[in-house]
Design a protein around this motif. Structure first.
Motif, PDB file in Angstrom:
ATOM      1  N   ASP A 689       0.830  -1.209   0.000  1.00 34.24           N
ATOM      2  CA  ASP A 689       0.000   0.000   0.000  1.00 34.24           C
ATOM      3  C   ASP A 689       0.863   1.257   0.000  1.00 34.24           C
ATOM      4  OD1 ASP A 689      -2.228  -1.610   0.038  1.00 34.24           O
ATOM      5  OD2 ASP A 689      -2.600  -1.374   2.196  1.00 34.24           O
ATOM      6  N   ALA A 692       2.582   1.644  -3.374  1.00 36.72           N
ATOM      7  CA  ALA A 692       1.647   2.098  -4.410  1.00 36.72           C
ATOM      8  C   ALA A 692       1.421   3.603  -4.319  1.00 36.72           C
ATOM      9  CB  ALA A 692       0.323   1.346  -4.283  1.00 36.72           C
ATOM     10  N   ARG A 695       4.538   5.189  -5.681  1.00 36.73           N
ATOM     11  CA  ARG A 695       4.573   5.064  -7.144  1.00 36.73           C
ATOM     12  C   ARG A 695       3.663   6.098  -7.805  1.00 36.73           C
ATOM     13  NH1 ARG A 695       3.034  -0.692  -9.650  1.00 36.73           N
ATOM     14  NH2 ARG A 695       1.105  -0.221  -8.524  1.00 36.73           N
ATOM     15  N   ALA A 726       0.949  -6.495  -7.591  1.00 36.67           N
ATOM     16  CA  ALA A 726       0.619  -5.081  -7.806  1.00 36.67           C
ATOM     17  C   ALA A 726       1.474  -4.469  -8.915  1.00 36.67           C
ATOM     18  CB  ALA A 726       0.809  -4.305  -6.509  1.00 36.67           C
TER      19      ALA A 726
END
Length: 756
Positions: A689, A692, A695, A726
Motif C-alpha cells: 500500500d 503504491a 509510485r 501489484a
C-alpha cells in the motif's frame, strides 16, 4: 608458416586454482610455445604460434578455465616473435602494485575424496589431502603472489613424491601450493584440555570422546569448532552452559546428502547449495521425528545443516556415523578462535579435548550461512567459501574506498576499479577481542589486495566502534570521510547486489539505525539511488523504554506500543500481568522521554507482537522474539489486521490500529499461529500500500527489499508476491546479506557516488 607472438594478461581469481597448469596443458594441446607465470596482478603469459591457433588459444583461456577460476578479463597485445620452443611455467614475479585475487577456501573435491578412501593410495585417510581444485586458500594466504612461501604451508618441505607431483604439468597437483602427504605435511594430534597429548589415532580418540558425551574442539579451515553428538541432550546442554549460549540454534554436521535428508527436507536447489564447493550452513525445514536433541535448536522448525568440507571433517563424520553439533569455537559474542595458543587458553574452559594440527591458520573465517529463496541463495552470513572473492560492480570505484560497515554483524568493504571486496563476517563490535579481529582483517585485506583507500565511509551513529575506527583512520592518514545513513546503505547494498543504479522504492526494515533527525529508524520506505535518498514513508515511532534494555526485553516494546495505542490506558492482558511489578515503571519511563529514544523500527514491532502473543518476553539472543514469531505463523491463515497509512510527507504507516487488533485477538484467546500469520500478512500488504502511494507520486515501479527483517522468508515471500501482483518489479539480495552484514557494500557505493 608465419608465426606470431602475443603478450597475454588474465585477471580474476586465477591464482591457487590450477590456472597456470591449465594454460600449460592448453598450450601443449595447441602446439603453442612460450611461458606463463604469476605476478601480483594475476597471470601473465607470452604465446607464439600460427595466427589462427593463437586466436583459439587466447579465446579458450576464458572459455575453458578450471572449475575454481573466475576469469574477469583476458587482454593481449602483439609482441615480437622470439622463436621459443616448448612452453614453460616460469617463476612468480613479485610487484609493488597488486590486483591479483585470492580464491576462497573450497570443499574437498571428489578426486581427493577417492584417494582418501583408497587403502592403496598413499593419502589414504590423510586429513590434509588437497589439489589445485580444492582445499585451503584464503585462510592460509599471508601475501601475494599466491605461492607456497607466501602461505602458512611454507614450513612443510615437500617430500620427493609430492615434489614430483608439484612439478609435473600432467598432474592435478601441479603447482598446488598446499600439496602435502603424510610424509611431509601437517599432522593431527589429540590433546586434552589440560594440555596432555593422547597417543594413538587422533580422529578415533575424538570420536570416542564424543560418543562418551564429551565436548571436542576441532581445528577447521578458518578457526576452531566445538563439537558434541547432536542426539546427546546432556552434552548439548553442557556445551550451551559452558559457551554461554542459552538458546540460539546450533549447526549440525552430517556425513552426506542422504544423512541430511533423514533430518530435514531438501529440494533440488537446496541440495545444490548444500553439496556445492562453498559448503555453507544451509537452513532447512526440520522433519518430524528427526533424531536430534531438542536442545540443538529449541523450538525451531529449521535446522542449520552442513556437509564435511575438509578431509578432517570427512574422517570425523564417517567414523561418527551420526549427526554432530558443529558450532564456532568461541565464547558467545567473541570472534572465532583460530590461533592455537589462544584456542587452548580460551576454549579449554569449554572443550574437554582438542582435535588439532600444526598447519597455522592465518586468516579466520566463520562458516557461511544461507537460506534458499525461490531457488536462489539468500546469504545470511557471508564468510568461508565466499570471501574474499570480490563482487563485480556495475559501477566503477575510481577512487579506492574503505567502507567500515555497522556495529553488529560487522563486515567492511574495500573497493577499487570494478571490484568490491566485502570482508568475511567478523561479528558484533561490542568487545575488544572482536574489534581487534576487525582491525587485523582490515590490515590484512589492505595488504593482500594492495588497496590504499582515499575515501572512508561510516555509519551515522557516532558511538559505533566501526565509526570511531573510520574517524581515527581518516584523521591519521588524511583520508576523505563520508557519513552514510544506515537505511540508505541497506537500499544501496540491494541496488549494488542487483547491478542497478536506481532510483527505487527502497523498503529497509531492520532493528535500528540512526536517522538524521536523531531518532532510531528501522521501518523505512525511501526513494533512493546510489547517491541520495528521501524518506517517503515510515512506521509510526514509539519510545524504546530503557534504550538497549528494550532490545533484550521485548515486553518493554509491547508496553510502549500498547501505551501509544491506548493513550496510556491499555486493557488487561496476560503480558501485563506477567510483568506487573515493572509495567508501570516502564510505561512511565516511556512517557518521560528519558532513556527512551523514539524508534520506527520494524524489528522492534516484531518484538512487541511476539511478546503480546506470549512467545517471548525476554530475548536470549539477538532477534529471538522475531524468529519465534516467524516460526509460529500458520501458513494457511490469510486474515489481516487494520494498518492505515496516514497522508503526509513522509507517509506514516500507523501502528496503533494494528496493535489494538493484535491485543483484541490475544484477549479473545486466538492462538499465536493465527496472530502471527495475520501480522505477517498485514505488514506485507502495508508495504504494498505504501509503495503504491509512492509510485503514484513518483512513477517509480521498482521496489528493493533490504534490512535484517527480510531474512524472514515468510515475510519476504508474502511481500514479494504482493508487490509482484501489484505490478512492481522487486529487487532482493542474493550476493550479500540483507542484514547489516551487507551494509558495507552499500556504504562503499554511496561514498563513491558522492565524492566523484
Amino acid at each position: 608458416m608465419s608465426r606470431e607472438r602475443v603478450r597475454v594478461r588474465v585477471e580474476g581469481i586465477v591464482q591457487g586454482v590450477g590456472f597456470r597448469p591449465f594454460v600449460h596443458e592448453l598450450a601443449s594441446r595447441y602446439g603453442i610455445d612460450g611461458f606463463v607465470g604469476n605476478d601480483a596482478d594475476g597471470v601473465f603469459a607470452e604465446a607464439e604460434g600460427d595466427p589462427s591457433t593463437l586466436k583459439s588459444f587466447v579465446s579458450d583461456l576464458g572459455l575453458c578455465a578450471p572449475p575454481l577460476a573466475v576469469v574477469e578479463k583476458v587482454t593481449y597485445e602483439a609482441a615480437t616473435p622470439l622463436g621459443d620452443r616448448g612452453f614453460q611455467i616460469v617463476a612468480s614475479v613479485p610487484g609493488d602494485s597488486r590486483s591479483a585475487l585470492v580464491s576462497p577456501d573450497t570443499a574437498t573435491c571428489a578426486d581427493c575424496l577417492r584417494e582418501m578412501s583408497d587403502p592403496s593410495d598413499r593419502r589414504h585417510g590423510y586429513a590434509f589431502t588437497n589439489c589445485t581444485n580444492c582445499g585451503p586458500r584464503y585462510t592460509i594466504t599471508e601475501d601475494v603472489p599466491y605461492d607456497r612461501p607466501n602461505t602458512t604451508m611454507r614450513g612443510f618441505a615437500l617430500c620427493v613424491a609430492c615434489a614430483k607431483e608439484y612439478a609435473d604439468p600432467a598432474d592435478r597437483r601441479f603447482h598446488a601450493q598446499p600439496v602435502c602427504c603424510p610424509s611431509c605435511g601437517p599432522s593431527l594430534r589429540f590433546v586434552l584440555a589440560d594440555g596432555s597429548r593422547v597417543a594413538g589415532d587422533p580422529v578415533e580418540a575424538a570420536v570416542s570422546m564424543l560418543r562418551d558425551g564429551g565436548i571436542v574442539a576441532v581445528k577447521g579451515l578458518g578457526g576452531y569448532h566445538l563439537a558434541v553428538l547432536a542426539h546427546d541432550a546432556a552434552a548439548v546442554a553442557r556445551l550451551r552452559e559452558r559457551k554461554h549460549r542459552a538458546a540460539k540454534p546450533f549447526a549440525v554436521l552430517v556425513g552426506d546428502l542422504d544423512a541430511a535428508r533423514a533430518l530435514v527436507a531438501v529440494d533440488a536447489a537446496e541440495a545444490a547449495v548444500l553439496t556445492g564447493p562453498r559448503r555453507p550452513i544451509v537452513l532447512l525445514r526440520r522433519l518430524p521425528g528427526a533424531a536430534i536433541a531438542d536442545e540443538v535448536a529449541p523450538g525451531a522448525r529449521e535446522l542449520g545443516v552442513l556437509l564435511p568440507y575438509t578431509p578432517l571433517h570427512r574422517l570425523l563424520a564417517d567414523r561418527l556415523a551420526a549427526p554432530a553439533v558443529l558450532t564456532s569455537g568461541n565464547v558467545s559474542d567473541e570472534p572465532i578462535e583460530h590461533d592455537d595458543d589462544g584456542a587452548m587458553t580460551r576454549l579449554s574452559k569449554i572443550a574437554d579435548a582438542f582435535l588439532t594440527h600444526d598447519r597455522p591458520i592465518h586468516a579466520r573465517a566463520d562458516d557461511s550461512v544461507v537460506r534458499v529463496f525461490r531457488g536462489a541463495e539468500l546469504v545470511l552470513r557471508r564468510s568461508r567459501g565466499y570471501a574474499p572473492a570480490p563482487l563485480r560492480s556495475h559501477r566503477a570505484f575510481p577512487r579506492p574506498v574503505l567502507a567500515c560497515g555497522p556495529e553488529l554483524k560487522a563486515t567492511f568493504c574495500l573497493a577499487r576499479g570494478s571490484r568490491a571486496f566485502v570482508s568475511p563476517h567478523i561479528g558484533d563490535l561490542e568487545n575488544y577481542a572482536t574489534l581487534r579481529a576487525y582491525e587485523q582483517t582490515v590490515a590484512h585485506y589492505r595488504r593482500l589486495f594492495g588497496i590504499e583507500p582515499e575515501v572512508v565511509a561510516h555509519d551515522l551513529h557516532p558511538e559505533y566502534l566501526s565509526t570511531k575506527f573510520a574517524v581515527e583512520l581518516a584523521e591519521s592518514e588524511g583520508l576523505e570521510l563520508v557519513a552514510v545513513q544506515h537505511h540508505h546503505a541497506h537500499v544501496a547494498a540491494c541496488l549494488a547486489d542487483n547491478g542497478e543504479d536506481g532510483p527505487v522504492i527502497g523498503v529497509a526494515f531492520d532493528g535500528l539505525g540512526q536517522g538524521p533527525d536523531g531518532t532510531f529508524w528501522g521501518g523505512e520506505v525511501l526513494v533512493a539511488d546510489l547517491a541520495r535518498y528521501q524518506r517517503v514513508a515510515h512506521l509510526s515511532p514509539v519510545p524504546m523504554p530503557g534504550g538497549a534494555a528494550a532490545i533484550r526485553e521485548p515486553w518493554r516494546m509491547a508496553a510502549a506500543h500498547l501505551d501509544a495505542a491506548y493513550d496510556g490506558s491499555p486493557p488487561d492482558l496476560p503480558l501485563r500481568e506477567r510483568y506487573a511489578d515493572r509495567w508501570d515503571a516502564v510505561t512511565a519511563l516511556s512517557r518521560s522521554g528519558l532513556a527512551s529514544p523514539l524508534t520506527s523500527s520494524a524489528g522492534r514491532l516484531f518484538d512487541a507482537v511476539a511478546a503480546l502473543t506470549g512467545l517471548r518476553g525476554t530475548a536470549r539472543y539477538e532477534g529471538e522474539a522475531a524468529i519465534l514469531l516467524e516460526r509460529a505463523a500458520d501458513p494457511g491463515e490469510l486474515g489481516r489486521y487494520p494498518f492505515p497509512i496516514l497522508d503526509g510527507d513522509p507517509l506514516v504507516m500507523s501502528c496503533p490500529d494494528l496493535v489494538r487488533a493484535v491485543a483484541d485477538d490475544v484477549r479473545a484467546g486466538t492462538p499465536p499461529p493465527l496472530v502471527s500469520a495475520r501480522f505477517h500478512n498485514t505488514l506485507a500488504y502495508a508495504v504494498v500500500d505504501a509503495a503504491a502511494l509512492v509510485r503514484a507520486r513518483t512513477g517509480i515501479a521498482t521496489a528493493a527489499l533490504s534490512g535484517g527483517v527480510f531474512q524472514n522468508v515468510l515475510l519476504l515471500e508474502k511481500t514479494t508476491a504482493a508487490l509482484e501482483a501489484a505490478r512492481f518489479r522487486v529487487l532482493r539480495h542474493t550476493r550479500v546479506p540483507p542484514n547489516d552484514g551487507g551494509l558495507s557494500l552499500g556504504q562503499a557505493h554511496i561514498a563513491t557516488t558522492q565524492t566523484t
